[in-house]
Design a protein around this motif. Structure first.
Motif, PDB file in Angstrom:
ATOM      1  N   GLY A 247     -47.905 -29.047 -16.114  1.00 17.84           N
ATOM      2  CA  GLY A 247     -46.800 -30.007 -15.838  1.00 17.84           C
ATOM      3  C   GLY A 247     -45.525 -29.390 -15.748  1.00 17.84           C
ATOM      4  O   GLY A 247     -44.803 -29.476 -14.689  1.00 17.84           O
TER       5      GLY A 247
ATOM      6  N   PHE B 212     -52.051 -35.985  -9.201  1.00 14.60           N
ATOM      7  CA  PHE B 212     -50.963 -36.596  -9.551  1.00 14.60           C
ATOM      8  C   PHE B 212     -50.759 -37.425 -10.755  1.00 14.60           C
ATOM      9  O   PHE B 212     -49.837 -37.870 -11.274  1.00 14.60           O
ATOM     10  CB  PHE B 212     -50.571 -37.504  -8.250  1.00 14.60           C
ATOM     11  CG  PHE B 212     -50.335 -36.472  -7.073  1.00 14.60           C
ATOM     12  CD1 PHE B 212     -49.140 -35.687  -7.173  1.00 14.60           C
ATOM     13  CD2 PHE B 212     -51.151 -36.383  -5.866  1.00 14.60           C
ATOM     14  CE1 PHE B 212     -48.791 -34.915  -5.810  1.00 14.60           C
ATOM     15  CE2 PHE B 212     -51.132 -35.451  -5.006  1.00 14.60           C
ATOM     16  CZ  PHE B 212     -49.829 -34.882  -5.088  1.00 14.60           C
ATOM     17  N   SER B 213     -51.895 -37.740 -11.370  1.00 10.77           N
ATOM     18  CA  SER B 213     -52.129 -38.385 -12.626  1.00 10.77           C
ATOM     19  C   SER B 213     -53.337 -38.603 -13.150  1.00 10.77           C
ATOM     20  O   SER B 213     -54.286 -38.581 -12.270  1.00 10.77           O
ATOM     21  CB  SER B 213     -51.569 -39.994 -12.211  1.00 10.77           C
ATOM     22  OG  SER B 213     -52.711 -40.843 -11.447  1.00 10.77           O
TER      23      SER B 213
ATOM     24  N   SER C 223     -45.980 -36.326 -13.490  1.00 11.42           N
ATOM     25  CA  SER C 223     -47.020 -37.214 -13.853  1.00 11.42           C
ATOM     26  C   SER C 223     -47.753 -36.792 -15.035  1.00 11.42           C
ATOM     27  O   SER C 223     -48.728 -37.448 -15.736  1.00 11.42           O
ATOM     28  CB  SER C 223     -47.936 -37.881 -12.655  1.00 11.42           C
ATOM     29  OG  SER C 223     -48.556 -36.390 -12.282  1.00 11.42           O
ATOM     30  N   LYS C 224     -47.666 -35.442 -15.266  1.00 11.09           N
ATOM     31  CA  LYS C 224     -48.463 -34.755 -16.378  1.00 11.09           C
ATOM     32  C   LYS C 224     -47.709 -34.935 -17.568  1.00 11.09           C
ATOM     33  O   LYS C 224     -48.366 -34.257 -18.569  1.00 11.09           O
ATOM     34  CB  LYS C 224     -48.981 -33.418 -15.750  1.00 11.09           C
ATOM     35  CG  LYS C 224     -49.807 -33.570 -14.766  1.00 11.09           C
ATOM     36  CD  LYS C 224     -50.365 -32.239 -14.282  1.00 11.09           C
ATOM     37  CE  LYS C 224     -51.162 -32.313 -13.040  1.00 11.09           C
ATOM     38  NZ  LYS C 224     -50.722 -32.302 -11.935  1.00 11.09           N
TER      39      LYS C 224
ATOM     40  N   ASP D  89     -56.812 -39.891 -14.200  1.00  7.09           N
ATOM     41  CA  ASP D  89     -57.320 -41.266 -13.846  1.00  7.09           C
ATOM     42  C   ASP D  89     -58.825 -40.708 -14.337  1.00  7.09           C
ATOM     43  O   ASP D  89     -59.482 -40.244 -13.687  1.00  7.09           O
ATOM     44  CB  ASP D  89     -57.133 -41.527 -12.484  1.00  7.09           C
ATOM     45  CG  ASP D  89     -57.830 -42.914 -12.466  1.00  7.09           C
ATOM     46  OD1 ASP D  89     -57.825 -43.605 -13.325  1.00  7.09           O
ATOM     47  OD2 ASP D  89     -58.039 -43.412 -11.227  1.00  7.09           O
TER      48      ASP D  89
ATOM     49  N   SER E 197     -43.597 -34.517  -8.183  1.00  8.51           N
ATOM     50  CA  SER E 197     -44.085 -35.734  -8.735  1.00  8.51           C
ATOM     51  C   SER E 197     -45.536 -35.347  -9.572  1.00  8.51           C
ATOM     52  O   SER E 197     -45.814 -36.232 -10.402  1.00  8.51           O
ATOM     53  CB  SER E 197     -44.461 -36.495  -7.488  1.00  8.51           C
ATOM     54  OG  SER E 197     -45.385 -36.167  -6.645  1.00  8.51           O
TER      55      SER E 197
END
Length: 131
Positions: free
Chosen positions: A42, A91-92, A11-12, A94, A7
């Motif tokens: 990633g 995980f992302s 996300s990358k 932001d 995951s």
């Protein structure tokens, strides 16, 4: 742990510039190194997750996982000690102003290390290929 790595890696994918900016926010790497790391992190996380998911070389993959998590903890601790307000990029990416709860993120990574150590020393061998 396979799910965690998969995951994080998925996300990358496709957000190269966001990942580069997240890495640069740590103020550890040059822009060129940040760009290179953003390109490879990633796919490497996905590859590591697939090794764990498929049970291929569980112990070596686990030790690499612990090494990477340790590097993440060192990077977070460095940013925290210097008073940087950053997004960990775990995980992302932001790019918000509030940043990440760095201590909670480091604690989560320590928990992931404990889970990985359990996996290394008590692997489920029924389906594992060369644990």
């Amino acid at each position: 742990m396979a799910y965690i790595w998969l995951s994080a890696g998925v996300s990358k994918i496709g957000v190269h510039m966001d990942i580069t900016q997240t890495i640069m926010a740590y103020e550890i790497f040059t822009p060129a190194w940040s760009d290179m790391l953003a390109r490879i992190i990633g796919p490497l996380e996905i590859a590591g997750g697939m090794l764990l998911l498929l049970g291929i070389k569980l112990k070596p993959a686990g030790w690499v996982s612990i090494g990477v998590l340790s590097l993440f903890i060192i990077g977070l601790a460095s940013a925290w000690a210097r008073g940087l307000v950053i997004d960990c990029g775990c995980f992302s990416p932001d790019q918000t102003d509030q940043g990440t709860n760095v201590l909670a993120t480091m604690g989560r990574d320590v928990l992931y290390i404990a889970i990985t150590l359990w996996m290394i020393y008590r692997p489920y061998k029924k389906w594992a290929i060369y644990p």
